[in-house]
Motif scaffolding. Structure first.
Motif, PDB file in Angstrom:
ATOM      1  N   LEU A 220     -15.752 -68.845  -6.695  1.00 50.74           N
ATOM      2  CA  LEU A 220     -16.372 -69.094  -7.989  1.00 50.74           C
ATOM      3  C   LEU A 220     -15.787 -70.306  -8.698  1.00 50.74           C
ATOM      4  O   LEU A 220     -16.486 -71.003  -9.427  1.00 50.74           O
ATOM      5  CB  LEU A 220     -16.229 -67.853  -8.880  1.00 50.74           C
ATOM      6  N   ARG A 221     -14.497 -70.572  -8.512  1.00 52.74           N
ATOM      7  CA  ARG A 221     -13.915 -71.739  -9.178  1.00 52.74           C
ATOM      8  C   ARG A 221     -14.410 -73.047  -8.579  1.00 52.74           C
ATOM      9  O   ARG A 221     -14.226 -74.104  -9.171  1.00 52.74           O
ATOM     10  CB  ARG A 221     -12.396 -71.662  -9.147  1.00 52.74           C
ATOM     11  N   SER A 257     -28.620 -68.632 -10.591  1.00 60.62           N
ATOM     12  CA  SER A 257     -27.949 -68.774  -9.293  1.00 60.62           C
ATOM     13  C   SER A 257     -26.466 -68.461  -9.404  1.00 60.62           C
ATOM     14  O   SER A 257     -25.884 -67.817  -8.517  1.00 60.62           O
ATOM     15  CB  SER A 257     -28.145 -70.200  -8.763  1.00 60.62           C
ATOM     16  N   LEU A 258     -25.835 -68.904 -10.484  1.00 61.14           N
ATOM     17  CA  LEU A 258     -24.412 -68.600 -10.692  1.00 61.14           C
ATOM     18  C   LEU A 258     -24.187 -67.104 -10.878  1.00 61.14           C
ATOM     19  O   LEU A 258     -23.201 -66.547 -10.372  1.00 61.14           O
ATOM     20  CB  LEU A 258     -23.897 -69.375 -11.903  1.00 61.14           C
ATOM     21  N   ALA A 262     -21.874 -64.718  -8.517  1.00 60.63           N
ATOM     22  CA  ALA A 262     -20.820 -63.851  -9.049  1.00 60.63           C
ATOM     23  C   ALA A 262     -21.025 -62.402  -8.611  1.00 60.63           C
ATOM     24  O   ALA A 262     -20.064 -61.700  -8.257  1.00 60.63           O
ATOM     25  CB  ALA A 262     -20.787 -63.945 -10.571  1.00 60.63           C
ATOM     26  N   ALA A 263     -22.278 -61.929  -8.625  1.00 57.60           N
ATOM     27  CA  ALA A 263     -22.563 -60.568  -8.180  1.00 57.60           C
ATOM     28  C   ALA A 263     -22.241 -60.398  -6.698  1.00 57.60           C
ATOM     29  O   ALA A 263     -21.691 -59.362  -6.280  1.00 57.60           O
ATOM     30  CB  ALA A 263     -24.028 -60.228  -8.452  1.00 57.60           C
ATOM     31  N   VAL A 266     -18.447 -60.093  -6.310  1.00 64.89           N
ATOM     32  CA  VAL A 266     -17.985 -58.740  -6.648  1.00 64.89           C
ATOM     33  C   VAL A 266     -18.292 -57.776  -5.510  1.00 64.89           C
ATOM     34  O   VAL A 266     -17.456 -56.928  -5.143  1.00 64.89           O
ATOM     35  CB  VAL A 266     -18.651 -58.273  -7.959  1.00 64.89           C
ATOM     36  N   ARG A 267     -19.464 -57.894  -4.929  1.00 68.75           N
ATOM     37  CA  ARG A 267     -19.832 -57.014  -3.816  1.00 68.75           C
ATOM     38  C   ARG A 267     -18.917 -57.225  -2.618  1.00 68.75           C
ATOM     39  O   ARG A 267     -18.438 -56.257  -2.001  1.00 68.75           O
ATOM     40  CB  ARG A 267     -21.282 -57.276  -3.416  1.00 68.75           C
ATOM     41  N   TYR A 268     -18.646 -58.478  -2.277  1.00 70.51           N
ATOM     42  CA  TYR A 268     -17.777 -58.754  -1.131  1.00 70.51           C
ATOM     43  C   TYR A 268     -16.350 -58.269  -1.379  1.00 70.51           C
ATOM     44  O   TYR A 268     -15.692 -57.769  -0.460  1.00 70.51           O
ATOM     45  CB  TYR A 268     -17.784 -60.248  -0.815  1.00 70.51           C
TER      46      TYR A 268
END
Length: 305
Positions: A220-221, A257-258, A262-263, A266-268
């Motif tokens: 994400l960064r 898209s962002l 992010a979702a 979190v899932r991974y």
């Protein structure tokens, strides 16, 4: 006993000179006495300390042990866990990302071929109109190497480095797509028939939000500055195409898209935690099973005695 014998011993200069200061009747001109007495005192103290440490674990040890910093250890453990998660996540998405880059590069090639045959344009001009985008996806299709993840490997292992390289390649694909939008928006690349065909049904928004956010998964960064870069690129692109409210559309597409990225992160992370917990439980179960026969044999021998 091992931790005592392996620990370094530290003595202060005052401790080493205690034996040297004891004989007060010695001559001041006898300079060799101090060195001899000091050396013998150090040898006797070291021998006594070693013997005391070797006698048992309850014996006091005059050492100054360096205590580890809990904050530094926690930070190192967190960094190692994050590196293992990145390697695991990249191993999960590598095959999907490689297939996606191959599909996009193939579709661009087929679109340019169709435009060249149907519209009467030159094939190399159609292909050049896609600029850095076709280069980025072709590089992604060729350079991404799916490798399985193993929890026994360190973050510096070759497989972990390859997984990190795959993530860098995916970030490069996003940069190439953004550069394409910039070049088209600034008028440096022509709006070819194949590009207009891609935008006819607004497939760009659907593919960007639903497909590219899932297939091109990076940390994400990295994704945040990439999305800001793409936001400007899409805004320029839509402005040249004459879309209504181009910057609003670009902001909505990239924000969505962002959110999807992010979702997915979190899932991974949840899947990684579950897989790690199952691995730990399996390891504890196998260790318990291996120790059970030994405990039974010991109990049987005690009963026989």
């Amino acid at each position: 006993m091992d931790e005592f014998t392996q620990a370094p011993f530290y003595f202060s200069p005052a401790d080493l000179l205690v034996g040297a200061a004891a004989p007060t009747t010695a001559s001041r001109h006898d300079s060799s006495f101090m060195g001899t007495c000091g050396a013998s005192t150090f040898s006797s103290m070291f021998a006594a300390t070693s013997a005391t440490a070797a006698d048992g674990d309850d014996a006091p040890v005059p050492t100054t042990a360096l205590q580890a910093d809990p904050a530094a250890e926690g930070k190192a453990a967190s960094t190692d866990m994050e590196a293992r998660y990145r390697a695991w996540m990249n191993a999960q998405v590598a095959s999907l990302a490689k297939g996606w880059c191959s599909v996009v590069a193939f579709n661009i090639g087929m679109g340019t071929l169709r435009a060249a045959l149907m519209e009467g344009t030159r094939l190399h001009e159609e292909l050049a109109s896609w600029g850095t985008m076709v280069i980025g996806y072709a590089v992604g299709a060729l350079c991404i190497q799916p490798k399985p993840y193993s929890s026994s490997l360190s973050s510096s292992s070759p497989s972990s480095k390859i997984n990190l390289t795959n993530e860098v390649v995916l970030a490069g694909v996003s940069v190439a797509r953004g550069c394409f939008c910039f070049l088209v928006g600034l008028g440096l690349l022509p709006l070819s028939p194949s590009v207009k065909l891609f935008l006819r049904w607004r497939m760009d928004a659907i593919i960007e939000v639903v497909m590219m956010s899932v297939m091109e998964q990076v940390r994400l960064r990295w994704m945040l500055p990439l999305r800001l870069f793409l936001l400007v690129g899409f805004g320029l692109w839509y402005a040249r195409l004459g879309f209504s409210y181009p910057w609003v559309q670009s902001t909505l597409i990239n924000a969505s898209s962002l959110a999807v990225s992010a979702a997915m992160d979190v899932r991974y992370r949840r899947l990684f935690a579950q897989a790690r917990l199952k691995g730990m439980q399996a390891g504890l179960g196998s260790a318990h099973q291996s120790q059970s026969p030994e405990a039974e044999s010991r109990g049987h021998s005690k009963k026989m005695a």
